[in-house]
Motif scaffolding. Structure first.
Motif, PDB file in Angstrom:
ATOM      1  N   ASN A  36      -7.574   1.419   5.900  1.00 26.24           N
ATOM      2  CA  ASN A  36      -8.551   1.656   6.977  1.00 26.24           C
ATOM      3  C   ASN A  36      -7.887   1.554   8.355  1.00 26.24           C
ATOM      4  N   MET A  37      -6.752   2.221   8.485  1.00 22.89           N
ATOM      5  CA  MET A  37      -6.028   2.248   9.751  1.00 22.89           C
ATOM      6  C   MET A  37      -5.400   3.618   9.920  1.00 22.89           C
ATOM      7  N   THR A  38      -4.844   3.896  11.121  1.00 16.11           N
ATOM      8  CA  THR A  38      -4.187   5.184  11.350  1.00 16.11           C
ATOM      9  C   THR A  38      -2.733   5.097  10.895  1.00 16.11           C
ATOM     10  N   GLN A  39      -2.097   6.272  10.773  1.00 16.19           N
ATOM     11  CA  GLN A  39      -0.745   6.304  10.221  1.00 16.19           C
ATOM     12  C   GLN A  39       0.316   5.725  11.160  1.00 16.19           C
ATOM     13  N   PRO A  40       0.269   5.973  12.475  1.00 16.44           N
ATOM     14  CA  PRO A  40       1.338   5.432  13.345  1.00 16.44           C
ATOM     15  C   PRO A  40       1.487   3.907  13.295  1.00 16.44           C
ATOM     16  N   PRO A  41       0.392   3.111  13.392  1.00 13.12           N
ATOM     17  CA  PRO A  41       0.570   1.658  13.292  1.00 13.12           C
ATOM     18  C   PRO A  41       1.136   1.228  11.936  1.00 13.12           C
ATOM     19  N   LEU A  42       0.767   1.964  10.904  1.00 11.09           N
ATOM     20  CA  LEU A  42       1.292   1.632   9.575  1.00 11.09           C
ATOM     21  C   LEU A  42       2.801   1.876   9.524  1.00 11.09           C
ATOM     22  N   SER A  43       3.228   3.009  10.045  1.00 10.96           N
ATOM     23  CA  SER A  43       4.666   3.304  10.063  1.00 10.96           C
ATOM     24  C   SER A  43       5.418   2.269  10.886  1.00 10.96           C
ATOM     25  N   ARG A  44       4.798   1.820  12.001  1.00  2.74           N
ATOM     26  CA  ARG A  44       5.442   0.815  12.843  1.00  2.74           C
ATOM     27  C   ARG A  44       5.581  -0.514  12.076  1.00  2.74           C
ATOM     28  N   GLN A  45       4.565  -0.897  11.314  1.00  3.31           N
ATOM     29  CA  GLN A  45       4.624  -2.138  10.535  1.00  3.31           C
ATOM     30  C   GLN A  45       5.757  -2.085   9.511  1.00  3.31           C
ATOM     31  N   ILE A  46       5.935  -0.950   8.873  1.00  2.00           N
ATOM     32  CA  ILE A  46       6.999  -0.823   7.875  1.00  2.00           C
ATOM     33  C   ILE A  46       8.369  -0.913   8.545  1.00  2.00           C
ATOM     34  N   ARG A  47       8.526  -0.267   9.732  1.00  2.98           N
ATOM     35  CA  ARG A  47       9.808  -0.339  10.436  1.00  2.98           C
ATOM     36  C   ARG A  47      10.109  -1.778  10.868  1.00  2.98           C
ATOM     37  N   LEU A  48       9.093  -2.498  11.330  1.00  3.15           N
ATOM     38  CA  LEU A  48       9.281  -3.900  11.727  1.00  3.15           C
ATOM     39  C   LEU A  48       9.703  -4.752  10.540  1.00  3.15           C
TER      40      LEU A  48
ATOM     41  N   ALA B  59       0.834  -1.210   0.000  1.00  7.98           N
ATOM     42  CA  ALA B  59       0.000   0.000   0.000  1.00  7.98           C
ATOM     43  C   ALA B  59       0.861   1.249   0.000  1.00  7.98           C
ATOM     44  N   VAL B  60       1.879   1.291   0.859  1.00  4.98           N
ATOM     45  CA  VAL B  60       2.766   2.459   0.907  1.00  4.98           C
ATOM     46  C   VAL B  60       3.571   2.572  -0.387  1.00  4.98           C
ATOM     47  N   ALA B  61       4.041   1.444  -0.900  1.00  8.08           N
ATOM     48  CA  ALA B  61       4.856   1.456  -2.121  1.00  8.08           C
ATOM     49  C   ALA B  61       4.059   1.948  -3.318  1.00  8.08           C
ATOM     50  N   GLU B  62       2.770   1.645  -3.338  1.00  5.70           N
ATOM     51  CA  GLU B  62       1.950   2.083  -4.471  1.00  5.70           C
ATOM     52  C   GLU B  62       1.469   3.516  -4.306  1.00  5.70           C
ATOM     53  N   GLU B  63       1.196   3.921  -3.065  1.00  4.75           N
ATOM     54  CA  GLU B  63       0.719   5.285  -2.829  1.00  4.75           C
ATOM     55  C   GLU B  63       1.869   6.277  -2.702  1.00  4.75           C
ATOM     56  N   LEU B  64       3.040   5.785  -2.202  1.00 10.23           N
ATOM     57  CA  LEU B  64       4.193   6.651  -1.883  1.00 10.23           C
ATOM     58  C   LEU B  64       3.770   7.804  -0.989  1.00 10.23           C
ATOM     59  N   ASN B  65       2.860   7.456  -0.077  1.00 10.02           N
ATOM     60  CA  ASN B  65       2.354   8.443   0.878  1.00 10.02           C
ATOM     61  C   ASN B  65       1.755   7.664   2.045  1.00 10.02           C
ATOM     62  N   PHE B  66       2.283   7.876   3.262  1.00 14.41           N
ATOM     63  CA  PHE B  66       1.831   7.093   4.414  1.00 14.41           C
ATOM     64  C   PHE B  66       0.386   7.408   4.789  1.00 14.41           C
ATOM     65  N   ARG B  67      -0.008   8.660   4.649  1.00 12.19           N
ATOM     66  CA  ARG B  67      -1.382   9.023   5.027  1.00 12.19           C
ATOM     67  C   ARG B  67      -2.387   8.354   4.095  1.00 12.19           C
ATOM     68  N   ARG B  68      -2.151   8.466   2.782  1.00 11.72           N
ATOM     69  CA  ARG B  68      -3.086   7.845   1.832  1.00 11.72           C
ATOM     70  C   ARG B  68      -3.094   6.322   1.967  1.00 11.72           C
ATOM     71  N   ALA B  69      -1.907   5.739   2.220  1.00 15.41           N
ATOM     72  CA  ALA B  69      -1.831   4.284   2.392  1.00 15.41           C
ATOM     73  C   ALA B  69      -2.615   3.854   3.630  1.00 15.41           C
ATOM     74  N   ALA B  70      -2.523   4.658   4.716  1.00 16.78           N
ATOM     75  CA  ALA B  70      -3.260   4.324   5.940  1.00 16.78           C
ATOM     76  C   ALA B  70      -4.762   4.378   5.694  1.00 16.78           C
ATOM     77  N   GLU B  71      -5.219   5.406   4.949  1.00 16.38           N
ATOM     78  CA  GLU B  71      -6.644   5.509   4.623  1.00 16.38           C
ATOM     79  C   GLU B  71      -7.087   4.319   3.772  1.00 16.38           C
ATOM     80  N   ARG B  72      -6.259   3.933   2.836  1.00 10.99           N
ATOM     81  CA  ARG B  72      -6.566   2.784   1.965  1.00 10.99           C
ATOM     82  C   ARG B  72      -6.709   1.497   2.769  1.00 10.99           C
TER      83      ARG B  72
END
Length: 301
Positions: free
Chosen positions: A21-33, A6-19
């Motif tokens: 259906n989650m908030t941006q912090p957990p998404l950023s944490r998943q990518i770091r993990l 999702a992030v790779a296709e959107e190249l935007n963490f906010r839009r990827a999080a909306e896609r």
């Protein structure tokens, strides 16, 4: 993987999080993990715009394929549970290949396109043995096996017709009876490999006390019809054989009675059929009872 794609296709963490259906912090944490687990940096966050690193671009190709395969595996499992996906192997006697097996194949292609149907020509005894051993799923055969040996149901019950060469004297008759066959050149099913059809005809002639002059014995209906076509005799064949048309061949009804009919059974092994097999049998029985476009078989008795 889904977060990464999702992030790779959107190249935007906010839009990827909306896609997702989650908030941006957990998404950023998943990518770091994921980056930590892989030991690589997947995104270049040094600029105002998020960019894929070479490692990230390479992973995107594989990750997309992995997710597609996972989705396909899930869909396939659900289809298999509903009896919509799989493979079915069916042995059939050669005489059933005229009309009946093509009707079955057409019905399965139309109604169960995700099921791989594998038909194979075999003799009746071979089909019974293969069903018992589990080598076949289904069998279209003239032998239902011994009582309790197989799951069998009558699929086809059809009369016999008389096949004659063009110009034969019997073609001038308004009605042909069995007694017209007495002492007539006849082409019979083989006593060794003619199976149930030879047994039926022997019983029929014995019952009526007639003795056709058997000139040739052959195991397969199409071979018998070619001999008739060359004027070498007449023959009794299942009515479905009328689909085989040859220039010098004619067919006529003959009064025999319902006791002597050509019967074909749809059989499965002794085990309880799977959901898939039960659905396939249902489609097959409809195809055999009401063939599409022609009515060579009567409804099962």
């Amino acid at each position: 993987m889904r977060c990464f794609v999702a992030v790779a296709e959107e190249l935007n963490f906010r839009r990827a999080a909306e896609r997702l259906n989650m908030t941006q912090p957990p998404l950023s944490r998943q990518i770091r993990l994921l980056e930590h687990a892989m030991g690589v940096t997947l995104f270049d966050r040094s600029k105002r715009q998020v960019m894929l690193t070479p490692a990230g671009a390479n992973l995107l190709v594989s990750a997309t394929e992995i997710l597609q395969r996972a989705e396909f595996a899930l869909l396939s499992a659900r289809q298999a549970e509903r009896g919509e996906l799989g493979a079915v192997t069916m042995g059939f006697v050669p005489s059933a290949g005229v009309g009946f097996v093509p009707d079955i194949a057409a019905a399965l292609t139309r109604e169960m396109p995700d099921v791989r149907f594998r038909p194979a020509e075999m003799m009746s005894y071979e089909i019974v043995e293969a069903l018992i051993s589990g080598q076949l799923d289904l069998g279209l055969t003239r032998s239902p096996g011994r009582r309790g040996e197989l799951n069998a149901q009558l699929a086809v019950s059809e009369p016999f017709v008389l096949a004659l060469p063009a110009g034969h004297r019997l073609l001038a008759r308004d009605e042909i009876t069995l007694f017209d066959l007495d002492s007539t050149d006849f082409i019979a099913y083989s006593s060794e490999r003619g199976g149930a059809l030879r047994k039926i005809q022997d019983a029929l002639f014995a019952n009526e006390g007639i003795s056709p002059r058997i000139r040739f014995e052959l195991s397969q209906t199409h071979s018998i019809l070619h001999f008739v076509n060359r004027g070498l005799g007449i023959a009794l064949v299942p009515r479905s054989s009328m689909q085989l048309s040859l220039d010098g061949l004619r067919y006529r009804p003959i009064a025999i009675g319902d006791r002597f009919r050509s019967k074909i059974y749809l059989c499965s092994g002794p085990k309880t059929p799977s959901v898939l097999l039960a659905r396939v049998v249902e489609v097959m029985m409809r195809a055999l009872t009401h063939p599409n476009g022609h009515l060579w078989s009567d409804p099962p008795e």
